[in-house]
Design an enzyme around this catalytic site. Structure first.
Site, short mmCIF file in Angstrom:
data_model
loop_
_atom_site.label_atom_id
_atom_site.label_comp_id
_atom_site.label_asym_id
_atom_site.label_seq_id
_atom_site.Cartn_x
_atom_site.Cartn_y
_atom_site.Cartn_z
N ILE A 537 0.82 -1.22 0.00
CA ILE A 537 0.00 0.00 0.00
C ILE A 537 0.85 1.26 0.00
O ILE A 537 0.30 2.37 0.01
CB ILE A 537 -0.95 0.03 1.21
CG1 ILE A 537 -0.17 -0.10 2.52
CG2 ILE A 537 -2.00 -1.05 1.10
CD1 ILE A 537 -1.03 0.00 3.77
N GLY A 538 2.16 1.14 -0.01
CA GLY A 538 2.98 2.35 -0.03
C GLY A 538 4.45 2.02 0.12
O GLY A 538 4.85 0.87 0.29
N GLU A 539 5.23 3.08 0.04
CA GLU A 539 6.68 2.97 0.20
C GLU A 539 7.12 4.07 1.14
O GLU A 539 6.95 5.25 0.85
CB GLU A 539 7.38 3.13 -1.15
CG GLU A 539 8.87 2.90 -1.10
CD GLU A 539 9.25 1.42 -1.19
OE1 GLU A 539 10.36 1.07 -0.76
OE2 GLU A 539 8.43 0.64 -1.70
N GLY A 541 10.03 5.62 4.30
CA GLY A 541 11.46 5.85 4.44
C GLY A 541 12.21 4.59 4.83
O GLY A 541 13.41 4.47 4.61
N PRO A 544 9.01 -0.79 1.92
CA PRO A 544 7.61 -0.96 1.55
C PRO A 544 6.70 -1.10 2.76
O PRO A 544 7.13 -1.51 3.84
CB PRO A 544 7.62 -2.24 0.72
CG PRO A 544 8.83 -2.99 1.19
CD PRO A 544 9.84 -1.95 1.53
N LYS A 559 5.26 -2.05 8.18
CA LYS A 559 6.37 -1.32 7.57
C LYS A 559 7.61 -2.21 7.63
O LYS A 559 8.05 -2.62 8.70
CB LYS A 559 6.61 -0.01 8.32
CG LYS A 559 7.73 0.84 7.71
CD LYS A 559 7.98 2.11 8.53
CE LYS A 559 6.84 3.08 8.42
NZ LYS A 559 7.18 4.38 9.06
N ASP A 657 9.34 16.49 9.57
CA ASP A 657 9.03 16.01 8.22
C ASP A 657 7.52 15.99 8.00
O ASP A 657 6.96 15.02 7.50
CB ASP A 657 9.61 14.61 8.01
CG ASP A 657 9.71 14.25 6.52
OD1 ASP A 657 9.57 15.17 5.69
OD2 ASP A 657 9.93 13.07 6.21
#
Length: 696
Positions: A537-539, A541, A544, A559, A657
């Site tokens: 579902i994402g990438e 820092g 994946p 994560k 961030d």
């Protein structure tokens, strides 16, 4: 036909109050309680020359009360509890509204001081609580011949009780809790002796406790004060828990005497709040089934913990049992049912006090599940329960809402804390601060509620019992042999390089106490279908991120630290340590971690609407239509999360961030800040800002 009454109680209405309502000159009653209305109050409402009742509680109104409201001289009831108003309590309320009978200003957002109240001869019920602003002296009260209920709780009041309190001969319920009142309580009977309920909890009263209080048969609460008497914690209807100084400056309150602690002090304690004894995951949760009414102290059967409850449900006088038992609640799974079908409830303040603990660091888990409301479209689904949680006197949770935190009714939620015990005692207090719904779904369900408490020393290893009759020397021999064999095998594995990465992780983890669960790699592989690409579902820092579903049905986001990541074990451990210590409704929750072989994994809660970036700027099929109130709520939520990180948490954390990709949205579009891995700990004694590159 003339319109005289508008009642829209509990209709989930949003937006502003239309100023056109002021054109209904015949209106006598306007009830808008328990909605989601926002904005400032229209000054035009000051033209309602016949208005008698205006109920605006439990909304999101802001700004100051309009000066035009000074013209509302026909008002008999005015309620603005649980809002976000600003400014001071206006003088015109007490100078102009001379027909006023009921006035509720609880957690309204307004600031003190409270103006003098000297001309409201019809006033019967005055409730003011949780004021903002500086400390103030007790307001002048006189010429109130009909006053029966006087609530001035958490109003920053200081100084002694004024003499004119004795002139309030008609008052039956007096609550001055959680102020800074000091000095002695009058020792001669007065009008206070005629009270049915007296709450002076959480002040700084000194001197002896008056005899007329010690001999009372009514409900009175003097807990958390500084009296000089040595008394029992409970006398008839009088709660005196922590009402006097501690024994020899130790943690034990004097009303308990010198408790008979075991030779080996406790290293763990489990309580099933409101329920019978249960055994869960090998731990025995002690029973907590005693009925607790107003102003009550109870000592547990084991004599190692106690509870103190204060307050009454003002609009539900029949309610004197603050234990909830709903065994047939259908939302709970079989695994959760044991601890979550019962709970203990309190109208105002509920304290769990543990003693005989060995000094050290403890993991404290508070178990919650909202079981009084429903999760459907009925009237019972409209309730909002909001309260604060204090541990060792420090507020750890503000405006805590079980239903919102857990994502629904009947769903368990666990809040974890690391607590340092230095005097053998641990104090957990839940306090209602005037917010939430008090009228729906029924009166008397708005106070703090808790299902269970777990307290344990993470370093404690229970001794292995010798049940087989083997002699001690044989046991020692077996253990020594096993130890030698283990070291031999580990030495061989280390020589072949099999344990070096693991030992590096152990070295990095040393000294960090995690408030999280530990997952096995097999569990995570099963949840993510062996990290199937379709579940990605994402990438982030660290690499994946995968969606997964645990065996109990819990949705998670995993994560995974990628092998090519430049971030090493220390950064990974830092993120675990930081996130496990940070708990807030607008921060992403960390469920646990997995450190196995060369796999470094963090397991988070899964948020259905992904990131704010995708909602705003992602592919068209993923973009969400966010109206202005939703965007505003997202902004405020992010700000609250950052305020917690910067100012309210024990660790002062600068995120460094913040961007739309690092703000996630749950199913109700509530924002939650993520990605604390490179945040800089801002120690209070440091005045510099690190220039090390971290984030964007």
């Amino acid at each position: 036909m003339q319109l005289i009454d508008i009642s829209l109680l509990g209709n989930r209405l949003t937006g502003l109050i239309p100023k056109e309502l002021a054109n209904i000159s015949t209106l006598t009653s306007l009830v808008l309680e328990e909605n989601r209305l926002s904005g400032t109050l229209p000054p035009e409402l000051g033209n309602l020359t016949n208005i008698e009742r205006m109920h605006l509680s439990s909304n999101n109104f802001s700004g100051e009360l309009p000066e035009t409201f000074a013209r509302l001289t026909t008002l008999t009831e005015f309620r603005i509890d649980d809002n976000n108003f600003t400014g001071n309590i206006p003088n015109f309320i007490f100078q102009n509204w001379k027909k006023l009978e009921k006035l509720y200003i609880q957690a309204s957002g307004l600031s003190g001081p409270i103006p003098a109240i000297v001309a409201l001869q019809n006033l019967t019920d005055l409730r003011i609580s949780d004021l903002n602003g500086a400390e103030a002296s007790f307001p002048r009260l006189s010429n109130l011949p009909k006053l029966k209920r006087l609530i001035l709780r958490s109003c920053n009041l200081t100084g002694p009780l004024p003499d004119f309190i004795g002139e309030l001969t008609t008052v039956k319920i007096l609550d001055l809790s959680f102020n800074g009142l000091s000095g002695k309580i009058p020792d001669t009977p007065s009008s206070l002796n005629n009270l049915d309920q007296l709450f002076l909890t959480g002040n700084m009263f000194t001197g002896p406790i008056p005899r007329w209080i010690l001999e009372t048969k009514n409900n009175m609460d003097l807990s958390y004060n500084n009296f000089t008497d040595r008394v029992q914690c409970q006398q008839s209807g009088l709660n005196l828990f922590a009402s006097t100084s501690r024994i020899n400056n130790s943690g034990t309150v004097s009303c308990l005497g010198s408790p008979q602690c075991p030779a080996k002090l406790l290293r763990f304690l489990y309580i099933n709040c409101g329920g019978r004894e249960e055994k869960v995951n090998g731990n025995t949760y002690e029973a907590d089934t005693d009925k607790v009414g107003p102003s009550t102290f109870l000592l547990s059967a084991t004599n190692y913990w106690a509870i103190s409850s204060t307050g009454i449900f003002l609009d539900d006088n029949s309610k004197d049992d603050f234990v909830i038992d709903l065994p047939n609640i259908t939302q709970l799974s079989k695994n959760d049912r044991q601890l979550y079908t019962t709970a203990r409830l309190s109208p105002n303040s509920l304290t769990y006090y543990a003693f005989c603990l060995k000094n050290g660091t403890y993991n404290v888990s508070l178990h919650f599940a909202e079981i009084q409301f429903t999760d459907d479209e009925s009237f019972s689904s409209l309730g909002r329960r909001i309260f604060d949680v204090y541990i060792q006197g420090k507020r750890e949770l503000k405006d805590f809402n079980i239903k919102d935190e857990a994502g629904g009714i009947g769903k368990p939620i666990l809040k974890n804390f690391t607590v340092f015990v230095t005097d053998g005692t641990l104090n957990i207090r839940l306090q209602w601060a005037g917010k939430g719904s008090t009228s729906i779904p029924q009166r008397g369900v708005y106070g703090p509620l808790i299902s269970a408490i777990s307290i344990f020393d993470p370093h404690y290893k229970p001794p292995i019992e010798n049940r087989g009759g083997i002699s001690a020397s044989v046991v020692v021999g077996i253990v020594a042999g096993a130890t030698f064999a283990t070291f031999l095998i580990m030495g061989i594995l280390w020589w072949n390089g099999c344990l070096r990465q693991k030992n590096t992780l152990e070295r990095d983890l040393k000294g960090i106490e995690l408030q999280t669960s530990s997952f096995t790699l097999r569990q995570i592989k099963a949840a993510t279908n062996n990290f199937d690409a379709t579940n990605k579902i994402g990438e982030g820092g660290f690499g994946p991120v995968y969606k997964g579903i645990l065996a109990d049905g819990t949705e998670i986001a995993v994560k995974q630290l990628s092998a090519k990541s430049r971030q090493g074990n220390r950064e990974f451990v830092t993120e675990i340590g930081m996130i496990s210590a940070l708990q807030h409704p607008h921060l992403v929750k960390l469920y646990g971690c997995c450190i196995e072989g060369n796999q470094l994994l963090l397991i988070y809660e899964y948020l259905e609407n992904n990131s704010l970036a995708r909602a705003l700027f992602g592919p068209e099929e993923f973009q969400l239509k966010l109206d202005w109130p939703t965007r505003r709520n997202i902004c405020i939520g992010i700000a609250r999360g950052l305020a917690y990180l910067h100012e309210e948490s024990r660790l002062k954390v600068v995120h460094r961030d913040i961007k739309a990709t690092n703000v996630l949205l749950d199913k109700n579009l509530n924002p939650k800040i993520s990605h604390f891995g490179l945040a800089k700990l801002d120690e209070e004694d440091n005045t510099h800002i690190s220039t090390r590159i971290a984030g964007t």
